[in-house]
Design a protein around this motif. Structure first.
Motif, mmCIF file in Angstrom:
data_model
loop_
_atom_site.group_PDB
_atom_site.id
_atom_site.type_symbol
_atom_site.label_atom_id
_atom_site.label_comp_id
_atom_site.label_asym_id
_atom_site.label_seq_id
_atom_site.Cartn_x
_atom_site.Cartn_y
_atom_site.Cartn_z
ATOM 1 N N THR A 464 0.824 -1.200 0.000
ATOM 2 C CA THR A 464 0.000 0.000 0.000
ATOM 3 C C THR A 464 0.858 1.250 0.000
ATOM 4 O O THR A 464 0.578 2.221 -0.701
ATOM 5 C CB THR A 464 -0.935 0.011 1.219
ATOM 6 O OG1 THR A 464 -1.596 -1.252 1.308
ATOM 7 C CG2 THR A 464 -1.965 1.127 1.111
ATOM 8 N N ASN A 530 -7.938 -4.810 5.906
ATOM 9 C CA ASN A 530 -8.507 -3.468 6.043
ATOM 10 C C ASN A 530 -7.583 -2.632 6.919
ATOM 11 O O ASN A 530 -6.511 -3.094 7.328
ATOM 12 C CB ASN A 530 -9.933 -3.511 6.599
ATOM 13 C CG ASN A 530 -10.012 -4.133 7.982
ATOM 14 O OD1 ASN A 530 -8.988 -4.269 8.675
ATOM 15 N ND2 ASN A 530 -11.198 -4.509 8.401
ATOM 16 N N GLU A 531 -7.983 -1.424 7.239
ATOM 17 C CA GLU A 531 -7.087 -0.487 7.912
ATOM 18 C C GLU A 531 -6.700 -0.919 9.323
ATOM 19 O O GLU A 531 -5.633 -0.557 9.816
ATOM 20 C CB GLU A 531 -7.737 0.901 7.962
ATOM 21 C CG GLU A 531 -6.772 2.021 8.311
ATOM 22 C CD GLU A 531 -7.374 3.386 8.092
ATOM 23 O OE1 GLU A 531 -6.628 4.366 8.134
ATOM 24 O OE2 GLU A 531 -8.595 3.471 7.858
ATOM 25 N N ARG A 560 -0.456 -0.953 -7.413
ATOM 26 C CA ARG A 560 -1.435 0.132 -7.358
ATOM 27 C C ARG A 560 -2.694 -0.264 -8.133
ATOM 28 O O ARG A 560 -3.825 -0.012 -7.696
ATOM 29 C CB ARG A 560 -0.808 1.404 -7.943
ATOM 30 C CG ARG A 560 -1.703 2.623 -7.895
ATOM 31 C CD ARG A 560 -0.878 3.871 -8.170
ATOM 32 N NE ARG A 560 -1.717 5.029 -8.418
ATOM 33 C CZ ARG A 560 -2.076 5.456 -9.621
ATOM 34 N NH1 ARG A 560 -1.624 4.825 -10.691
ATOM 35 N NH2 ARG A 560 -2.845 6.505 -9.769
ATOM 36 N N ARG A 564 -6.577 -1.180 -6.658
ATOM 37 C CA ARG A 564 -7.772 -0.603 -7.260
ATOM 38 C C ARG A 564 -8.742 -1.705 -7.694
ATOM 39 O O ARG A 564 -9.962 -1.589 -7.521
ATOM 40 C CB ARG A 564 -7.370 0.260 -8.461
ATOM 41 C CG ARG A 564 -8.521 1.103 -9.023
ATOM 42 C CD ARG A 564 -8.084 1.827 -10.289
ATOM 43 N NE ARG A 564 -6.885 2.601 -10.065
ATOM 44 C CZ ARG A 564 -5.891 2.692 -10.938
ATOM 45 N NH1 ARG A 564 -5.954 2.041 -12.081
ATOM 46 N NH2 ARG A 564 -4.829 3.435 -10.676
ATOM 47 N N GLY A 567 -10.332 -3.196 -4.586
ATOM 48 C CA GLY A 567 -11.165 -2.220 -3.903
ATOM 49 C C GLY A 567 -12.521 -1.982 -4.547
ATOM 50 O O GLY A 567 -13.379 -1.320 -3.951
ATOM 51 N N HIS A 570 -14.961 -3.261 -2.245
ATOM 52 C CA HIS A 570 -14.784 -2.804 -0.860
ATOM 53 C C HIS A 570 -14.646 -1.285 -0.855
ATOM 54 O O HIS A 570 -13.688 -0.731 -0.318
ATOM 55 C CB HIS A 570 -13.544 -3.441 -0.228
ATOM 56 C CG HIS A 570 -13.624 -4.928 -0.091
ATOM 57 N ND1 HIS A 570 -13.405 -5.778 -1.154
ATOM 58 C CD2 HIS A 570 -13.910 -5.710 0.982
ATOM 59 C CE1 HIS A 570 -13.546 -7.037 -0.741
ATOM 60 N NE2 HIS A 570 -13.854 -7.022 0.545
ATOM 61 N N SER A 571 -15.599 -0.625 -1.455
ATOM 62 C CA SER A 571 -15.500 0.820 -1.645
ATOM 63 C C SER A 571 -15.627 1.610 -0.348
ATOM 64 O O SER A 571 -15.238 2.777 -0.293
ATOM 65 C CB SER A 571 -16.583 1.282 -2.634
ATOM 66 O OG SER A 571 -17.873 0.927 -2.157
ATOM 67 N N GLU A 573 -14.212 0.856 2.625
ATOM 68 C CA GLU A 573 -13.089 0.712 3.544
ATOM 69 C C GLU A 573 -11.766 0.815 2.796
ATOM 70 O O GLU A 573 -11.686 0.552 1.606
ATOM 71 C CB GLU A 573 -13.166 -0.604 4.317
ATOM 72 C CG GLU A 573 -13.256 -1.835 3.450
ATOM 73 C CD GLU A 573 -13.471 -3.097 4.267
ATOM 74 O OE1 GLU A 573 -13.153 -3.089 5.478
ATOM 75 O OE2 GLU A 573 -13.957 -4.095 3.712
ATOM 76 N N MET A 574 -10.736 1.204 3.541
ATOM 77 C CA MET A 574 -9.399 1.333 2.957
ATOM 78 C C MET A 574 -8.757 -0.044 2.867
ATOM 79 O O MET A 574 -8.713 -0.792 3.841
ATOM 80 C CB MET A 574 -8.547 2.261 3.812
ATOM 81 C CG MET A 574 -7.168 2.516 3.245
ATOM 82 S SD MET A 574 -6.231 3.716 4.218
ATOM 83 C CE MET A 574 -4.723 3.809 3.261
ATOM 84 N N LYS A 576 -5.551 -2.585 2.149
ATOM 85 C CA LYS A 576 -4.096 -2.670 2.195
ATOM 86 C C LYS A 576 -3.663 -4.022 1.651
ATOM 87 O O LYS A 576 -4.377 -5.017 1.795
ATOM 88 C CB LYS A 576 -3.585 -2.473 3.624
ATOM 89 C CG LYS A 576 -3.838 -1.068 4.172
ATOM 90 C CD LYS A 576 -3.295 -0.925 5.578
ATOM 91 C CE LYS A 576 -3.472 0.504 6.075
ATOM 92 N NZ LYS A 576 -2.629 1.459 5.351
#
Length: 613
Positions: A464, A530-531, A560, A564, A567, A570-571, A573-574, A576
């Motif tokens: 990340t 997740n974060e 990267r 994307r 994600g 999983h829009s 949450e952030m 990793k």
């Protein structure tokens, strides 16, 4: 025996690099080519390169024109391996004749060279005509300078890829020392950013990013308040440039041998105390004297660059859409929004002070075809008009950022650079020896052996942020954790082989790989969290073609794009992404190894979050 070259669609060599063995072999084939020196050597040797590769280049170009396909790789009768890739109108060819590189290695080198060219010449690479003139200037002396610069970066990358774990996995390795890191951030702010930006000698330029390196390892990084974010791939590219400008000095390492031997016995490093002079100055300390801060400068016309980037991105999308036979589309949901693009282009043309008439003319022609119902049914004309606008925008970029006006240079004055460097060196003096030792023993296996018996080596990567943690790996003839010379080299080869295999399987969509390699057991894992560190479900990853960009950050920023891709579902949450490579002794039970890998990943999760910026 290695060679890499770029050629145009007319089979003209735009750039080449060859090692001494390959060059010597070429000279044998052209016995009538005399030994020449200086400027006269380049055109003569270019002739021999053109003659040697012309049949291959013509064949590649013809295949591409006739069937829109060409070679990806092949082996010649004398067992030379050739890898070919097409970027627009430029053909890249990498050659290996000694068996030291495989097809993946050559393809990676091609994509890295493309990254170096993009980094060096910026947005002009979007126009094939301008790019060809930039890579091969008519002036022989200027061409020598351009080729020498690219050759130097390519050689530096190749060396780092073979010797440095951070360039092996293409991630930044940090020197983990929270207290020192915080002091260096304060130091960078006070003695680099504030000093330069507050100086009358800065000529309207501004420091936006500055960082401290110890060889290739990152100690601290500081961005100014108004700075745009710096991608991990760009930071790694800047480290490559810094290493090319200031190669690591082995003489500095010799002076620290005794400290190194002591550190090997204990696995600990003693942090030096601040000198009285340093305490009086506030105690902000930094890196070694060999490689100091590398500020990234914001030039006066930086806003022009931002506008050009967005406009060229829009016209590149339009060009691709028209090339595929699609309609332009004027919906507000279409990217780019044509109404918005029209306003931005009109505003930009009014603001610029160079090449205004040429750009205005191209833009008027495009508008008449894109926004007129009369001309809307002629896609070829619209496509050419789009390309004309792109070309004019690239020329504007070239004028502002690549061509130096007479008597004017866009960089800090020598006096200001010298003054800043002197201040930095004075502040770093107390930490010099400590950091040189720390750079060679940043993370030691000694600290992991008790909790992870049987573990020989690991590489942990936070994709990340593009950072990695790994025990130091040196093949020095002097004593190391791995012993001396041959034993260390043997393990190094195992690590490099594991990383290469892990990347090949990831390209095929696999996120887990475990296998026995002689007396060793190797593992590779990729997963998402997740974060807060909760592991997320595994998904089916896309399978990449054999000729796609190699896995990495310098070759297309794969991770990267992967983040994307994951994600999308999983829009809220952030997301990793992490990787772990491990090598264990083969006598350890497999279940125990897998459990160790899970425990090791949890232990390494915290150090990766030590503040850096």
């Amino acid at each position: 025996m290695k060679c890499l070259l770029i050629a145009s669609e007319s089979a003209q060599v735009l750039f080449y690099w060859a090692d001494q063995d390959f060059e010597a072999r070429l000279r044998q084939q052209f016995e009538d080519l005399p030994e020449q020196h200086g400027e006269t050597r380049v055109p003569a040797f270019e002739d021999s390169i053109n003659t040697l590769f012309a049949p291959l280049l013509i064949s590649c170009i013809t295949l591409n024109e006739k069937i829109s396909d060409t070679y990806t790789s092949f082996i010649s009768e004398n067992n030379y391996l050739f890898t070919v890739h097409q970027f627009g109108e430029c053909t890249y060819i990498a050659v290996n004749g000694d068996g030291s590189e495989n097809e993946d290695d050559l393809r990676r080198k091609i994509f890295v060279l493309k990254k170096i060219i993009d980094l060096r010449f910026g947005l002009v690479t979007l126009d094939a005509v301008i790019l060809k003139k930039t890579l091969r200037p008519q002036d022989t002396e200027q061409r020598c300078k351009v080729w020498k610069m690219l050759q130097g970066l390519l050689v530096t990358y190749s060396h780092l890829r073979e010797e440095d774990q951070s360039f092996l996995v293409e991630a930044v390795e940090r020197l983990i020392h929270p207290q020192l890191c915080q002091q260096c951030i304060e130091f960078l702010d006070r003695y680099v950013v504030q000093q330069i930006n507050g100086s009358l000698e800065r000529a309207n330029e501004e420091v936006v990013h500055t960082f401290i390196l110890v060889h290739t390892k990152l100690l601290s990084f500081l961005s100014s308040r108004n700075a745009s974010s710096l991608r991990p791939s760009d930071l790694l590219s800047l480290i490559l440039i810094a290493q090319d400008m200031y190669p690591s000095d082995d003489n500095l390492e010799v002076q620290t041998d005794k400290d190194l031997e002591k550190s090997l016995e204990t696995g600990e490093f003693n942090t030096p105390k601040l000198s009285a002079a340093a305490q009086e100055e506030g105690g902000s300390q930094g890196c070694n004297l060999h490689q100091v801060t590398q500020p990234a400068i914001k030039v006066p016309n930086s806003q022009v660059a931002v506008s050009l980037y967005h406009l060229l991105d829009a016209f590149t999308v339009i060009e691709a859409r028209l090339s595929e036979g699609q309609e332009l589309g004027h919906s507000s949901h279409t990217h780019p929004n044509m109404s918005d693009l029209k306003q931005k282009m009109d505003k930009f043309i009014k603001a610029i002070g160079v090449l205004k008439q040429q750009l205005q003319s191209a833009w008027v022609d495009f508008k008449s075809k894109a926004f007129s119902k009369v001309n809307a049914g002629n896609p070829p004309d619209l496509l050419q008009a789009c390309r004309n606008v792109k070309s004019r925008l690239c020329l504007v970029y070239q004028h502002y950022f690549l061509l130096k006006p007479a008597g004017h240079s866009q960089h800090l004055t020598i006096d200001l650079q010298t003054k800043t460097q002197k201040n930095v060196q004075e502040k770093l003096m107390d930490w010099k020896d400590f950091l040189l030792v720390k750079s060679k023993r940043n993370t030691t296996m000694i600290s992991y052996l008790q909790d992870f018996p049987g573990l020989i080596h690991f590489i942990y990567v936070d994709r990340t942020v593009g950072h990695m943690i790994a025990p130091s790996l040196s093949t020095s003839k002097k004593s190391t954790e791995l012993g001396k010379g041959p034993l260390a080299a043997f393990l190094k080869n195992k690590v490099w082989s594991l990383v290469g295999m892990g990347q090949r399987y990831l390209q095929k969509g696999y996120t887990t790989l475990t296998f026995r390699d002689g007396d060793y057991y190797c593992c590779y894992f990729l997963w998402f969290e997740n974060e807060v560190g909760y592991k997320l479900p595994v998904i089916e990853l896309p399978v990449l073609s054999d000729d796609s960009a190699p896995i990495g950050m310098l070759t297309g920023d794969y991770y990267r794009k992967l983040l994307r891709y994951y994600g999308k579902n999983h829009s809220l949450e952030m997301i990793k992404c992490f990787e772990l490579f491990t090598i264990h002794f083969g006598v350890i039970p497999v279940d125990f190894i897998v459990q160790q890998c899970c425990d090791l990943a949890r232990r390494l999760w915290e150090p990766s979050r030590i503040p850096l910026f």
